[in-house]
Design a protein around this motif. Structure first.
Motif: not given
Ligand SMILES: *Cc1c(COP(=O)(O)O)cnc(C)c1O
Length: 331
Positions: A3, A8, A155, A159
């Motif tokens: 991740r 982000n 995303d 996660e």
């Protein structure tokens, strides 16, 4: 890829992550609690809007113009989080079967200051959107499911990969998710391909025409996969839509039309404290229960997409009745 490998910073932060994963021992399945993405209004529109609102801001827009059925979760989430991010929100609404939930959502839209227009048909709604577009407007399609919104679910796949790696749950071989406009399932399929999760995404169609929804969802999965693979500098040739299994078996008579299997699944879920709706999640949960009982899968994860936040606070400034112009949309 982990991740941390994905940037982000291209979001307007709305959600609280990671959302929990829970084992429901009695039913033999796992649940990804995206009902908890935000304490004021959760569900799956939050991850998409984080991306969409960022893009609107990046392009210097002041207004969001979107579309949905009367009482749409997407329109409500856009009305709430769009306004919080400083946008005016215009929505064109199409007819919908009348339920108390739909009426409450419509009132909440108004209480949150969204400007609502009506259209009797989908082509009419497209024209209505065009009529409201302009240089200051960012157009968001039905369900927020375009190449920007669906990235929110790429995303989400990363996660989940982190949660698997941390030992919070075993790697599922089936992830069962509702398909309305397809952005959620498409993003997950693309994200799993990128994150190396081998699960089949079982996408449960709840809107029609099924062939068109399926076509769009597969296309969107390939599109966001290529976009993300390029962004990460990866040379990936996998086809994410090959791990996307779409089924129309649970659709019944159409969007918003309840089914017996859905009603049954809803009561099974209520028994274990999971609150579902008949339009989206009950049909999906019926499929998830069938996956648990199928010999094909040994580890099923149901991805919960319905907000579980109480609606009362969003109704504080709402009109008591739905105005006649909007009431005409309810059949
Ligand atoms: C919008 C919605 C969906 C459908 O998600 P898509 O990304 O449009 O396929 C599923 N469940 C709930 C509760 C929703 O509000």
């Amino acid at each position: 890829m982990t991740r941390s490998a994905i940037a982000n910073d291209r979001i307007v932060p709305i959600g609280v992550y990671p959302t929990p994963v829970e084992r429901i021992e009695k039913l033999g399945l796992w649940v990804k609690r995206d009902d908890l993405t935000n304490p004021d209004y959760g569900g799956n529109k939050v991850r998409k809007l984080e991306r969409l609102l960022f893009e609107a801001r990046r392009r210097g827009k002041r207004r969001i113009v979107t579309v949905g059925a009367a009482g749409s979760h997407h329109v409500l989430a856009t009305a709430l989080f769009g306004a919080r991010a400083g946008f005016e929100v215009d929505a064109v609404l199409t007819p919908q079967r009348s339920t108390p939930h739909v009426t409450e959502n419509l009132r909440a839209d108004l209480g949150l200051g969204a400007r609502l227009a009506t259209a009797r048909t989908y082509p009419g709604a497209a024209l209505g959107m065009l009529a409201r577009s302009g240089r200051d407007a960012y157009l968001v399609p039905v369900g927020g499911s375009n190449g920007v919104g669906a990235l929110g679910y790429v995303d989400a796949a990363f996660e989940l990969a982190d949660q698997i790696e941390a030992g919070e749950l075993p790697e599922p071989d089936a992830v069962v998710v509702t398909v309305g406009s397809g952005g959620t399932a498409a993003g997950l399929a693309a994200g799993f391909a990128l994150a190396g999760i081998r699960a089949t995404v079982v996408g449960v169609l709840v809107s029609a025409p099924a062939f068109l929804v399926a076509f769009w969802t597969r296309r969107l999965a390939r599109h966001v996969f290529r976009q993300r693979a390029r962004g990460a500098g990866a040379l990936v040739r996998a086809d994410p839509s090959s791990r996307l299994e779409l089924t129309a078996r649970y659709l019944g008579a159409g969007y918003g039309e309840p089914t017996d299997a859905g009603r049954h699944a809803m009561s099974v879920a209520a028994d274990v404290g999971l609150s579902l709706d008949l339009t989206y999640t009950a049909k999906c949960f019926a499929a998830a229960l069938d996956c648990v009982h199928s010999a094909r899968f040994s580890n099923v994860l149901y991805w919960h997409t319905l907000s579980s936040a109480p609606l009362a606070p969003l109704l504080e400034k709402a009109p008591v009745d739905v105005p006649p112009k909007l009431a005409k949309l309810l059949r």
